[in-house]
Design a protein around this motif. Sequence first.
Motif, short mmCIF file in Angstrom:
data_model
loop_
_atom_site.label_atom_id
_atom_site.label_comp_id
_atom_site.label_asym_id
_atom_site.label_seq_id
_atom_site.Cartn_x
_atom_site.Cartn_y
_atom_site.Cartn_z
N SER A 135 0.81 -1.21 0.00
CA SER A 135 0.00 0.00 0.00
C SER A 135 0.85 1.27 0.00
O SER A 135 0.31 2.37 0.10
N ASP A 136 2.17 1.12 -0.09
CA ASP A 136 3.06 2.29 -0.12
C ASP A 136 2.86 3.05 -1.43
O ASP A 136 2.35 2.54 -2.42
N ILE A 137 3.31 4.30 -1.43
CA ILE A 137 3.09 5.17 -2.58
C ILE A 137 3.77 4.65 -3.84
O ILE A 137 3.28 4.85 -4.95
N GLY A 138 4.89 3.95 -3.68
CA GLY A 138 5.58 3.40 -4.84
C GLY A 138 4.75 2.36 -5.56
O GLY A 138 4.59 2.42 -6.79
N HIS A 139 4.23 1.40 -4.82
CA HIS A 139 3.41 0.36 -5.44
C HIS A 139 2.10 0.92 -5.99
O HIS A 139 1.71 0.63 -7.13
N ASP A 161 -7.18 -5.70 1.94
CA ASP A 161 -6.72 -4.31 1.91
C ASP A 161 -6.33 -3.83 0.51
O ASP A 161 -5.81 -2.72 0.36
N TYR A 162 -6.59 -4.63 -0.51
CA TYR A 162 -6.33 -4.20 -1.89
C TYR A 162 -7.46 -3.28 -2.31
O TYR A 162 -8.63 -3.67 -2.29
N SER A 165 -10.69 0.23 -6.26
CA SER A 165 -10.41 0.85 -7.55
C SER A 165 -9.37 0.08 -8.34
O SER A 165 -9.42 0.01 -9.58
N LEU A 166 -8.42 -0.52 -7.63
CA LEU A 166 -7.40 -1.33 -8.31
C LEU A 166 -7.93 -2.72 -8.61
O LEU A 166 -7.60 -3.30 -9.66
N ARG A 167 -8.74 -3.26 -7.73
CA ARG A 167 -9.35 -4.58 -7.99
C ARG A 167 -10.17 -4.54 -9.27
O ARG A 167 -10.21 -5.51 -10.04
#
Length: 378
Positions: A135-139, A161-162, A165-167
């Motif tokens: 969940s870090d900004i990089g990923h 916790d995914y 919007s990405l799912r």
Amino acid sequence: MKKPIAFFVHHQGRGHANRTMAVAAEFARDRPVSVLTAGPHLFEGFCRDIEIVTLPDMIGAAVPTPRLYAEPTPQVMHCVPLGLTAMRRTMRTILDHLDARDVGLFVVDVSAEIALLARIASVPAVQIRMHGDRSDIGHVGAYEACVGMLAPFDERMEQDDYPASLRAKTFYSGGLCTSVDGVLSRAEAREKLGLDPEREIVVAVTGGGGSGTPYAPLTVAARAVPDALWLTLGPTHREGHETDFANLRELGWVPSVTDYLAAADIVVASAGDNTVHEVARVGGRLVVMPEWRYFGEQTRKAEALVRLGAAIQAPVWPGDLQGWRDLVARARTLDGTALRGLYAPDAARRAAGWLEGLTDELWHGATEPPAPPVVAAG
């Protein structure tokens, strides 16, 4: 002509390369495919016609000065040391290839930085999804920069916790196993391998991406359950003080892992993607012991398996006799059904179909760029 699809393939272990080959083999034969990797040897003998582009191996490259080394890593990135000639060559090679081949989709397996690079270069990218605390900004930035994500596992394995919007932009292929060996019955596998048809057999297996299965805990296991035959596949890690036992055998790399998994009553394994799906493919009873990986990848995958009732796990490798006896007793209660349901025989074909369909959808209606004007000789 169909738009080319290119893959960036990390060369740690064999899993990334094997997954790429499994998917690429399912592409239409007239789809141009290329692979950019620092491990070209991993693709030796691959049957499909692909272009291999060798990248510099930057692992362990030295930063040239202490002052450059002291520069902090920005939060939006994970591994971007300063002053590395090999890194500049890597990025230049990738960009030149994407440009020269007019790549329609870039599949990144895996690197957050390369996914961001693709977006900066205006090339649509898909990132391979992996478990872990990402969940870090990089990923998140890399995921948001991609046109989609490909998860080579069952959607039921997804983490709570995914973000939704990405799912929504993630394609779940189902459990992708790159092994193609036929699956024998337990009796057939034991006969083929010359193993006792009646004895309880526990197989400990790990892939090539880590330091190997710790051998010392298995010596305690062999003492704790002496009537069982304990076999190790793949590398093992010794600390130097182990005592060997007759019912514990190190087999190393074997021609067919599938046969040993099919022969086993219980499998003790790491939580690597392909390892888990190899065990699922034979419907084995799985004791999952995650290896250390960045961002807790295997730990989070193991949690998902336990949550689904597909495996059991000990907090740490048991160091006492009763701990092993209790773990084996719990493993005997599994029937393999939940784990088997996480394997999808058509996962590679479904992944390939999605990638090709996405590429064609993205570029539908695109026109060829106009030819440069011809200047008449004066």
